[in-house]
Design an enzyme around this catalytic site. Structure first.
Site, mmCIF file in Angstrom:
data_model
loop_
_atom_site.group_PDB
_atom_site.id
_atom_site.type_symbol
_atom_site.label_atom_id
_atom_site.label_comp_id
_atom_site.label_asym_id
_atom_site.label_seq_id
_atom_site.Cartn_x
_atom_site.Cartn_y
_atom_site.Cartn_z
ATOM 1 N N ASP A 230 -0.215 5.250 0.846
ATOM 2 C CA ASP A 230 -0.577 5.970 1.879
ATOM 3 C C ASP A 230 -0.805 5.378 3.310
ATOM 4 O O ASP A 230 -1.575 4.595 3.486
ATOM 5 C CB ASP A 230 -1.766 6.830 1.768
ATOM 6 C CG ASP A 230 -1.633 7.773 0.407
ATOM 7 O OD1 ASP A 230 -0.777 8.557 0.305
ATOM 8 O OD2 ASP A 230 -2.631 7.909 -0.342
ATOM 9 N N ASP B 271 0.850 -1.227 -0.022
ATOM 10 C CA ASP B 271 0.046 0.068 -0.078
ATOM 11 C C ASP B 271 0.904 1.215 0.150
ATOM 12 O O ASP B 271 1.938 1.121 0.327
ATOM 13 C CB ASP B 271 -0.974 -0.024 1.353
ATOM 14 C CG ASP B 271 -1.546 1.235 1.361
ATOM 15 O OD1 ASP B 271 -2.357 1.795 0.611
ATOM 16 O OD2 ASP B 271 -1.494 1.969 2.541
#
Length: 225
Positions: free
Chosen positions: A12, A10
């Protein structure tokens, strides 16, 4: 010859600390419609979702047209913030991220990938700013997939790399990352420095407190694969 391995990240809250920019852009978007900004905790709770899913959760009583306006205003505000400062300073890598990525990528049988709720444009700007554009051989973004936790991004990453599901791992900081991994049949690593509290990461196969711990945690997956 060893089977290829894949580590999907991922972005953020996992690779970069973009909380400040996300909160500022969301405040600007709601302000553009004359609405009060959602509480900080509520905004961080939707990090990881694609905007078209995140905004209705923040403002469930608004009509669809207002949701569309908020998505547009958020994107405009976020792009504007990019123009005000250096991306590598406003969305810095978390401590140890670059070193952990380099250590993982140094293994000849390990590939790195990304699965993010960011747009293609947003991801490109971020990776270019940090000099990481070539680090990830598969990059899955919100433009081309349903929002997390739908497993579409991970299915595509596996297809693009030819890696078998049992040799792939998802690394993320939100419940949506962990749920997406489970839906796709991948094991998962929950990182404790991101946007969601530990309770939301309970479903991860393993948890780490720093990037320094990540390569060894992933290596233990390979040992039992």
């Amino acid at each position: 010859m060893s089977a290829l391995r894949l580590v999907v990240f991922d972005v953020d809250g996992t690779l970069v600390d973009s909380q400040r920019d996300i909160l500022r852009a969301m405040t600007a978007a709601f302000g553009g419609l004359g609405l009060p900004a959602p509480p900080r905790a509520a905004v961080l709770a939707i990090v990881g979702l694609s905007l078209d899913h995140a905004i209705p959760r923040l403002a469930p009583d608004l009509p669809a047209r207002a949701h569309a306006d908020l998505v547009r205003l958020y994107r405009e505000a976020y792009a504007g913030l990019r123009g005000q400062g250096r991306v590598e300073e406003t969305s810095p890598l978390y401590p140890g991220a670059r070193e952990a990525l380099a250590e993982l990528a140094a293994a000849p049988d390990v590939l790195l990938g990304i699965a993010t709720g960011k747009s293609r444009r947003g991801l490109d700007v971020l990776l270019e700013a940090h000099g990481l554009g070539r680090a990830f051989v598969t990059q899955q973004v919100a433009d081309n997939h349903p929002s997390k936790p739908h497993p579409s991004m991970l299915h595509a990453a596996l297809r693009e790399t030819g890696v078998e599901v049992e040799h792939a791992v998802m690394v993320g900081d939100t419940r949506y990352d962990i749920e997406m991994a489970r839906a796709a049949g991948l094991r998962s690593v929950g990182v404790r420095w991101g946007c969601h509290p530990d309770a939301d990461l309970a479903g991860a196969d393993v948890h780490v407190d720093s990037f320094a711990e990540l390569p060894a945690a992933i290596e233990r997956f390979w040992e039992v694969a």
